[in-house]
Write an enzyme that holds these catalytic residues in place. Structure first.
Site, short mmCIF file in Angstrom:
data_model
loop_
_atom_site.label_atom_id
_atom_site.label_comp_id
_atom_site.label_asym_id
_atom_site.label_seq_id
_atom_site.Cartn_x
_atom_site.Cartn_y
_atom_site.Cartn_z
N LEU A 106 1.88 -2.05 -5.91
CA LEU A 106 3.41 -1.91 -6.43
C LEU A 106 3.50 -2.14 -7.84
O LEU A 106 4.88 -2.52 -8.28
CB LEU A 106 4.19 -3.07 -5.42
CG LEU A 106 3.90 -3.25 -3.88
CD1 LEU A 106 4.70 -4.40 -3.45
CD2 LEU A 106 4.33 -1.85 -3.35
N GLY A 107 2.74 -1.86 -8.70
CA GLY A 107 2.81 -2.06 -10.09
C GLY A 107 3.42 -3.34 -10.37
O GLY A 107 2.53 -4.34 -10.00
N ASP A 144 -8.02 1.07 -10.15
CA ASP A 144 -9.31 1.01 -10.11
C ASP A 144 -9.64 -0.45 -9.93
O ASP A 144 -10.61 -0.71 -9.33
CB ASP A 144 -10.17 1.96 -10.86
CG ASP A 144 -9.67 3.29 -10.75
OD1 ASP A 144 -9.24 3.94 -9.75
OD2 ASP A 144 -9.78 4.26 -11.84
#
Length: 324
Positions: A223-224, A256
């Protein structure tokens, strides 16, 4: 848990634009785009989703198996990964193509415009992932964004061989259509995506959130700046907030790194909450530097930050598995 990681292995060319893309792009003219952004900096870094995730797992002591195709120019990158705990015996060298290349320009708002040259990655579909998994006692194959044909083959081969796999489309959500996505999702032990990719996947497949949860074991949605959410059928979502006071520098590879932290904690047998927390902590390491593999992971500072962000108990459980 032995994890094999597939997907792109690439060199990243990263640039920063000291403004906002939205100040240049005109909504009424997006059908004819011809723009140029004057950038003030260029960083050339090692990257690719498979390289980045493997690097993070290696730093956390899991000794992942990297599987993919590269060019003859990969020697220095290979030595770097091996020095950080990555098994590169699953990497094949192309006789004709260069290692893939990712070029990205980021603005001050964290938006990104990127392009990708696949190079040797186009040969990934010739790899027999099931044989690699059997030979190396692999318990999970992460099928990351890479050559589309290879993604399809790896998924089908894992399913046929009964090898658990994780689906991670990442940037390939723009290329894949619904017909291509559905078999990559169905039966996945994990499905990783961010909020935007979540919406694109549901739109292209025609599957609702409930439909997808019927087909995957665990859905992980980053969700950033709001952290991450994990969903499983028949269970309430697990939502964990971000690491406070993160200092944004450059975002490439943060997702990542999250995956490497989440999978490492899962392999250690920690709870879903702890897995998200470690994922968030790993992502911040990337956000606060330039380049997806330039961070220096040290158990002491990581544990201290975990305590500040998520409490002493979380820090204690994570620290018990960190490799000095």
């Amino acid at each position: 848990m032995r994890i094999a990681v597939t997907g792109s292995i690439a060199t990243d060319h990263l640039m920063m634009f000291s403004g906002k893309f939205t100040d240049t792009l005109i909504a009424e003219k997006l059908d004819k785009v011809s723009v140029s952004f004057l950038v003030g900096d260029l960083e050339i870094r090692r990257g690719g989703v498979a390289g980045n995730i493997s690097f993070g797992l290696g730093c956390l002591g899991l000794k992942p198996l990297l599987v993919g195709s590269v060019g003859a120019d990969f020697a220095e990158y290979r030595a770097w990964l091996e020095a950080h705990g990555v098994d590169t015996s699953g990497v094949q060298t192309s006789a004709t193509r260069h290692t893939a290349r990712f070029t990205a320009t980021n603005d001050t708002e964290g938006n990104q415009i990127a392009s990708f040259y696949p190079g040797a990655m186009s040969e990934d579909s010739s790899i027999d992932i099931a044989s690699f998994a059997a030979a190396h006692d692999v318990e999970l194959v992460l099928i990351g964004a890479g050559d589309p044909a290879a993604m399809q083959r790896f998924t089908a081969d894992c399913r046929a061989a009964g090898v658990p796999f994780a689906a991670d489309f990442s940037q390939q959500v723009a290329f894949l259509d619904g017909e291509s996505m559905r078999p990559l999702i169905d039966g996945a032990a994990y499905l990783f995506c961010n909020e935007y990719e979540e919406a694109v996947i549901e739109s292209k497949t025609g599957w609702s959130n409930a439909d997808i949860l019927e087909r995957v074991g665990t859905r992980v949605i980053t969700l950033g700046s709001a952290g991450a959410r994990v969903e499983r059928q028949g269970a309430p979502p697990v939502v964990v907030g971000p690491v406070p006071d993160a200092k944004f520098v450059e975002p490439t590879g943060a997702g990542d790194a999250f995956r490497s932290g989440f999978l490492a904690a899962t392999a250690w047998g920690l709870s879903t909450e702890r897995a998200i927390q470690l994922g968030n902590l790993m992502a911040v390491h990337v956000l606060e530097t330039i380049g997806p593999q330039e961070y220096d992971l040290k158990p002491g500072p990581l544990t201290e930050r975990a305590a500040v962000a998520y409490g002493d108990e979380a820090a204690k459980e994570i620290a018990a598995h960190l490799v000095a």
